[in-house]
Motif scaffolding. Structure first.
Motif, PDB file in Angstrom:
ATOM      1  N   VAL A  15       5.463  59.434  19.919  1.00 27.51           N
ATOM      2  CA  VAL A  15       4.943  60.252  21.011  1.00 27.51           C
ATOM      3  C   VAL A  15       4.827  59.384  22.260  1.00 27.51           C
ATOM      4  N   ALA A  16       4.996  60.004  23.434  1.00 22.83           N
ATOM      5  CA  ALA A  16       4.847  59.275  24.694  1.00 22.83           C
ATOM      6  C   ALA A  16       4.413  60.244  25.784  1.00 22.83           C
ATOM      7  N   PHE A  17       3.454  59.815  26.608  1.00 20.63           N
ATOM      8  CA  PHE A  17       3.044  60.550  27.797  1.00 20.63           C
ATOM      9  C   PHE A  17       3.832  60.058  29.000  1.00 20.63           C
ATOM     10  N   SER A  18       4.172  60.983  29.890  1.00 14.11           N
ATOM     11  CA  SER A  18       4.745  60.581  31.171  1.00 14.11           C
ATOM     12  C   SER A  18       3.652  59.879  31.972  1.00 14.11           C
ATOM     13  N   HIS A  19       4.047  59.146  33.009  1.00 12.19           N
ATOM     14  CA  HIS A  19       3.079  58.409  33.816  1.00 12.19           C
ATOM     15  C   HIS A  19       2.192  59.329  34.639  1.00 12.19           C
ATOM     16  N   ASN A  20       2.658  60.550  34.918  1.00 10.53           N
ATOM     17  CA  ASN A  20       1.813  61.499  35.651  1.00 10.53           C
ATOM     18  C   ASN A  20       0.947  62.332  34.703  1.00 10.53           C
ATOM     19  N   ASP A  21       1.012  62.047  33.411  1.00 13.99           N
ATOM     20  CA  ASP A  21       0.191  62.682  32.372  1.00 13.99           C
ATOM     21  C   ASP A  21       0.431  64.178  32.215  1.00 13.99           C
ATOM     22  N   ALA A  25       6.321  63.811  25.233  1.00 12.26           N
ATOM     23  CA  ALA A  25       7.551  63.798  24.439  1.00 12.26           C
ATOM     24  C   ALA A  25       7.181  63.450  23.002  1.00 12.26           C
ATOM     25  N   VAL A  26       7.780  64.175  22.049  1.00  8.95           N
ATOM     26  CA  VAL A  26       7.489  63.980  20.632  1.00  8.95           C
ATOM     27  C   VAL A  26       8.808  63.996  19.864  1.00  8.95           C
ATOM     28  N   SER A  27       9.031  62.973  19.035  1.00  2.00           N
ATOM     29  CA  SER A  27      10.213  63.012  18.173  1.00  2.00           C
ATOM     30  C   SER A  27       9.848  63.770  16.896  1.00  2.00           C
ATOM     31  N   THR A  28      10.844  64.431  16.328  1.00  2.02           N
ATOM     32  CA  THR A  28      10.602  65.257  15.155  1.00  2.02           C
ATOM     33  C   THR A  28      11.373  64.716  13.962  1.00  2.02           C
ATOM     34  N   TYR A  36       7.257  68.572  26.093  1.00  2.00           N
ATOM     35  CA  TYR A  36       6.279  69.607  26.434  1.00  2.00           C
ATOM     36  C   TYR A  36       5.726  69.375  27.828  1.00  2.00           C
ATOM     37  N   ASN A  37       5.715  70.414  28.647  1.00  2.00           N
ATOM     38  CA  ASN A  37       5.024  70.387  29.929  1.00  2.00           C
ATOM     39  C   ASN A  37       3.601  70.840  29.644  1.00  2.00           C
ATOM     40  N   LEU A  38       2.637  69.932  29.719  1.00  2.00           N
ATOM     41  CA  LEU A  38       1.267  70.237  29.324  1.00  2.00           C
ATOM     42  C   LEU A  38       0.520  71.093  30.343  1.00  2.00           C
ATOM     43  N   SER A  39       1.038  71.178  31.566  1.00  2.00           N
ATOM     44  CA  SER A  39       0.360  71.990  32.578  1.00  2.00           C
ATOM     45  C   SER A  39       0.866  73.425  32.610  1.00  2.00           C
ATOM     46  N   ALA A  60       9.841  56.223  25.506  1.00  2.00           N
ATOM     47  CA  ALA A  60       9.219  55.647  26.705  1.00  2.00           C
ATOM     48  C   ALA A  60       9.757  56.363  27.935  1.00  2.00           C
ATOM     49  N   PHE A  61       8.901  56.594  28.906  1.00  2.00           N
ATOM     50  CA  PHE A  61       9.310  57.182  30.178  1.00  2.00           C
ATOM     51  C   PHE A  61       9.596  56.088  31.190  1.00  2.00           C
ATOM     52  N   SER A  62      10.555  56.351  32.076  1.00  2.00           N
ATOM     53  CA  SER A  62      10.788  55.433  33.191  1.00  2.00           C
ATOM     54  C   SER A  62       9.569  55.469  34.100  1.00  2.00           C
ATOM     55  N   SER A  63       9.414  54.444  34.914  1.00  2.00           N
ATOM     56  CA  SER A  63       8.218  54.324  35.743  1.00  2.00           C
ATOM     57  C   SER A  63       8.049  55.480  36.724  1.00  2.00           C
ATOM     58  N   ASP A  64       9.158  56.110  37.126  1.00  2.00           N
ATOM     59  CA  ASP A  64       9.056  57.250  38.044  1.00  2.00           C
ATOM     60  C   ASP A  64       9.143  58.595  37.317  1.00  2.00           C
ATOM     61  N   ASP A  65       9.112  58.572  35.987  1.00  2.00           N
ATOM     62  CA  ASP A  65       9.154  59.768  35.133  1.00  2.00           C
ATOM     63  C   ASP A  65      10.433  60.584  35.290  1.00  2.00           C
ATOM     64  N   SER A  66      11.486  60.002  35.837  1.00  2.00           N
ATOM     65  CA  SER A  66      12.736  60.740  35.998  1.00  2.00           C
ATOM     66  C   SER A  66      13.616  60.659  34.755  1.00  2.00           C
ATOM     67  N   MET A  67      13.263  59.755  33.833  1.00  2.00           N
ATOM     68  CA  MET A  67      14.092  59.502  32.679  1.00  2.00           C
ATOM     69  C   MET A  67      13.220  59.274  31.445  1.00  2.00           C
ATOM     70  N   LEU A  68      13.704  59.762  30.309  1.00  2.00           N
ATOM     71  CA  LEU A  68      13.067  59.494  29.030  1.00  2.00           C
ATOM     72  C   LEU A  68      14.013  58.611  28.223  1.00  2.00           C
ATOM     73  N   LEU A  69      13.498  57.510  27.708  1.00  2.00           N
ATOM     74  CA  LEU A  69      14.279  56.624  26.848  1.00  2.00           C
ATOM     75  C   LEU A  69      13.852  56.865  25.406  1.00  2.00           C
TER      76      LEU A  69
END
Length: 142
Positions: A15-21, A25-28, A36-39, A60-69
């Motif tokens: 599991v990983a949270f984006s930097h803007n919370d 992201a969850v692997s299955t 998931y968009n929590l808002s 892991a999210f990129s520092s600007d949240d534009s990419m998920l690794l």
């Protein structure tokens, strides 16, 4: 206090949270990454799949949240665009990506491997080639 419960199709993995919370992201266990968009009360988006013998084990999210690794048991770290979920590149890590963390400036990625290694990758050229839309090459170890 508990804010939300997400019922998964099977056991969740990484599991990983984006930097803007706002994004989770969850692997299955069925080899996908659900985002998931929590808002917003919307269904999750599916980012990538790997073959049946492998699964995503680190996120892991990129520092600007534009990419998920997403690191997987096949030895690759894949990057996905947060805009549309497409795979934008693959990095051969030589080992199963078991844990990952990106530096706050997004220039390096540490990948803890299942077989006892930690590799620190210089991502600057790899990520910039993806941003420019070029074919992604391998990152270079420092």
């Amino acid at each position: 206090s508990l804010q939300i419960t997400i019922n998964m199709p099977g056991s969740p993995g990484a599991v990983a949270f984006s930097h803007n919370d706002e994004v989770l992201a969850v692997s299955t266990e069925d080899n996908r990454v659900l985002v998931y968009n929590l808002s917003a009360a919307s269904d999750p988006r599916t980012f990538g799949t790997v073959d049946q013998q492998n699964y995503f084990s680190a996120l892991a999210f990129s520092s600007d949240d534009s990419m998920l690794l997403a690191g997987s048991s096949d030895g690759y770290v894949r990057s996905f665009s947060m805009k549309d979920g497409t795979e934008t590149g693959k990095l051969w890590n030589y080992d199963w990506g078991y844990q990952m963390e990106m530096t706050t400036d997004g220039s390096r990625l540490a990948v803890g491997g299942f077989h006892g290694s930690v590799r620190v990758w210089d991502l600057s050229s790899w990520l910039s080639s993806q941003t420019r839309g070029q074919a992604a090459g391998g990152a270079t170890a420092p």
